[in-house]
Design an enzyme around this catalytic site. Structure first.
Site, PDB file in Angstrom:
ATOM      1  N   HIS A 203       0.935  -1.404   0.021  1.00 38.12           N
ATOM      2  CA  HIS A 203       0.007  -0.021   0.049  1.00 38.12           C
ATOM      3  C   HIS A 203       0.776   1.388  -0.039  1.00 38.12           C
ATOM      4  O   HIS A 203       0.780   2.129   0.947  1.00 38.12           O
ATOM      5  CB  HIS A 203      -0.918  -0.196   1.237  1.00 38.12           C
ATOM      6  CG  HIS A 203      -2.352  -0.019   0.791  1.00 38.12           C
ATOM      7  ND1 HIS A 203      -3.073  -0.837   0.277  1.00 38.12           N
ATOM      8  CD2 HIS A 203      -3.293   1.141   1.152  1.00 38.12           C
ATOM      9  CE1 HIS A 203      -4.246  -0.419   0.086  1.00 38.12           C
ATOM     10  NE2 HIS A 203      -4.231   0.927   0.432  1.00 38.12           N
ATOM     11  N   ASP A 207      -3.000   7.159  -1.423  1.00 35.83           N
ATOM     12  CA  ASP A 207      -4.336   7.015  -2.092  1.00 35.83           C
ATOM     13  C   ASP A 207      -4.020   6.475  -3.453  1.00 35.83           C
ATOM     14  O   ASP A 207      -2.991   6.536  -4.096  1.00 35.83           O
ATOM     15  CB  ASP A 207      -5.281   8.258  -2.180  1.00 35.83           C
ATOM     16  CG  ASP A 207      -6.721   7.898  -2.229  1.00 35.83           C
ATOM     17  OD1 ASP A 207      -7.061   6.497  -2.198  1.00 35.83           O
ATOM     18  OD2 ASP A 207      -7.421   8.664  -2.429  1.00 35.83           O
TER      19      ASP A 207
END
Ligand code: ATP
Length: 371
Positions: A203, A207
């Protein structure tokens, strides 16, 4: 609980290789059928297909994250990126950004994955965002990167990714693995599935990780199939988002990822069926236009093109006389005459009676095969 990246063997994933022989064979067989069917269509039709697939993928990868984009703007933006004629429409920043990323994906799929490229994609899809600390770079915030859902007062943490200060190391290792796996020609379905999961587990961005991670999986599929036609993975995932999130949740605790890879391989094969249906759709559209271009008047053609624009799903609930009046900007009497003529010519199918009458393109029989 230890997160997966805290396990001693991270990131050495394991899986049962024997489970993927069948998926891999099917993937390459379908890829061959897809390439084969493209030889039967004209260069213009192939372009049309590319635009349709890229815009569907752009819309669906955004839809997975609950972001509904404007189809016409995405299509127009993709045309522009590909250097094709556009309708001059000005696309919004989100539509432009995701269109740029999709076109860049197909243009650069043969190149190795690089940090610069990931940063470029991030910049593209974060186009217009002013709420982020880092755009076009890995996250640097000190607070943990968590995937949280549920009530605001009782959030549930589904996953916590490695801290931001490990991003550079983790991602260098990831990029290195991705490129080595491509060269070593590990099964394509495994490469794509692992590339997606591994990326989501790191991740690396503030975003956009879902969208970039699905784009990387598409890159792996394009490398494996040796062709730049995308596989429509997001369109297949979007059909059952819950299963996607559940599969990710089940996969984020153990380094044995066989179950995840089976889920993902099934999605890949579904996506290929979708691509085949899309090819049939584009071919049908071309034949339809060939057949009816001299038989339909301008109003009728405008409405037919509008119906085709809706893609495989067709006009929601079918076309009504009111829809026709609005699209063709004409009177009710002319509408009644035009529609009757189109049905007579076989250019539209009629269903229902009186005010429930609805019209469909004859092509929608193909459309119903959508996954
Ligand atoms: N339990 C989970 N474990 C690991 N990864 C997950 C889990 N649940 C979801 N994900 C991944 O995280 C992605 C969401 O991350 P992120 O918000 O950064 O992406 P995004 O593309 O920007 O989505 P959004 O537009 O909602 O912000 C999902 O699309 C999915 O790929």
């Amino acid at each position: 609980m230890k997160w997966i990246w805290q396990l001693p063997n991270w990131p050495q994933f394991t899986f049962d290789t024997s489970k993927f022989t069948h998926f891999e064979r099917e993937f390459h067989r379908n890829a061959g059928v897809i390439i084969g069917s493209l030889t039967a269509v004209s260069a213009d039709e192939v372009n049309e297909l590319r635009i349709t697939l890229l815009s569907n993928e752009a819309l669906d990868t955004s839809k997975i994250e609950g972001e509904l984009l404007d189809r016409d703007s995405v299509q127009s933006s993709i045309r522009k990126q590909l250097g094709l004629q556009t309708d001059g429409r000005r696309a919004g920043p989100k539509e432009t950004g995701v269109a740029q990323m999709m076109v860049d994906l197909v243009r650069s799929y043969q190149e190795p994955l690089t940090q610069e490229h990931l940063f470029l994609w991030h910049k593209m899809i974060m186009n217009g965002r002013i709420d982020l600390e880092t755009i076009g770079g890995y996250r640097a915030h000190v607070d943990p990167m968590q995937i949280v859902s549920g009530r605001l007062d009782m959030p549930k943490v589904y996953y916590e990714a490695p801290p931001s200060d490990r991003m550079e190391v983790e991602m260098n290792q990831y990029i290195d693995w991705f490129n080595r796996a491509a060269e070593a020609q590990i099964p394509t379905v495994v490469h794509a599935g692992m590339a997606h999961l591994y990326f989501e587990l790191i991740h690396p961005f503030e975003d956009g990780n879902g969208r970039i991670g699905r784009t990387i999986a598409e890159k792996a599929l394009a490398i494996g199939a040796r062709q730049s036609l995308i596989t429509s993975l997001s369109s297949a995932i979007e059909q059952d988002k819950k299963a996607y999130y559940q599969a990710l949740e089940r996969a984020n605790t153990s380094l044995n990822i066989t179950e995840w890879l089976i889920y993902f391989s099934e999605k890949i094969l579904e996506a290929q069926v979708y691509v085949q249906t899309m090819i049939a759709f584009v071919v049908h559209k071309a034949r339809y236009l060939e057949t009816y271009s001299t038989q339909l008047n301008d109003r009728q053609m405008k409405v037919a093109l509008r119906l085709f624009q809706e893609g495989l799903a067709g006009f929601k609930g079918g076309l009504s006389a009111e829809n026709y009046i609005r699209i063709a900007k004409t009177s009710r009497a002319t509408t009644t005459r035009d529609l009757a003529e189109m049905v007579e010519l076989g250019a539209l199918r009629k269903q229902g009676k009186l005010r429930h009458t609805r019209y469909y393109l004859p092509i929608q029989e193909v459309a119903n095969k959508e996954p």
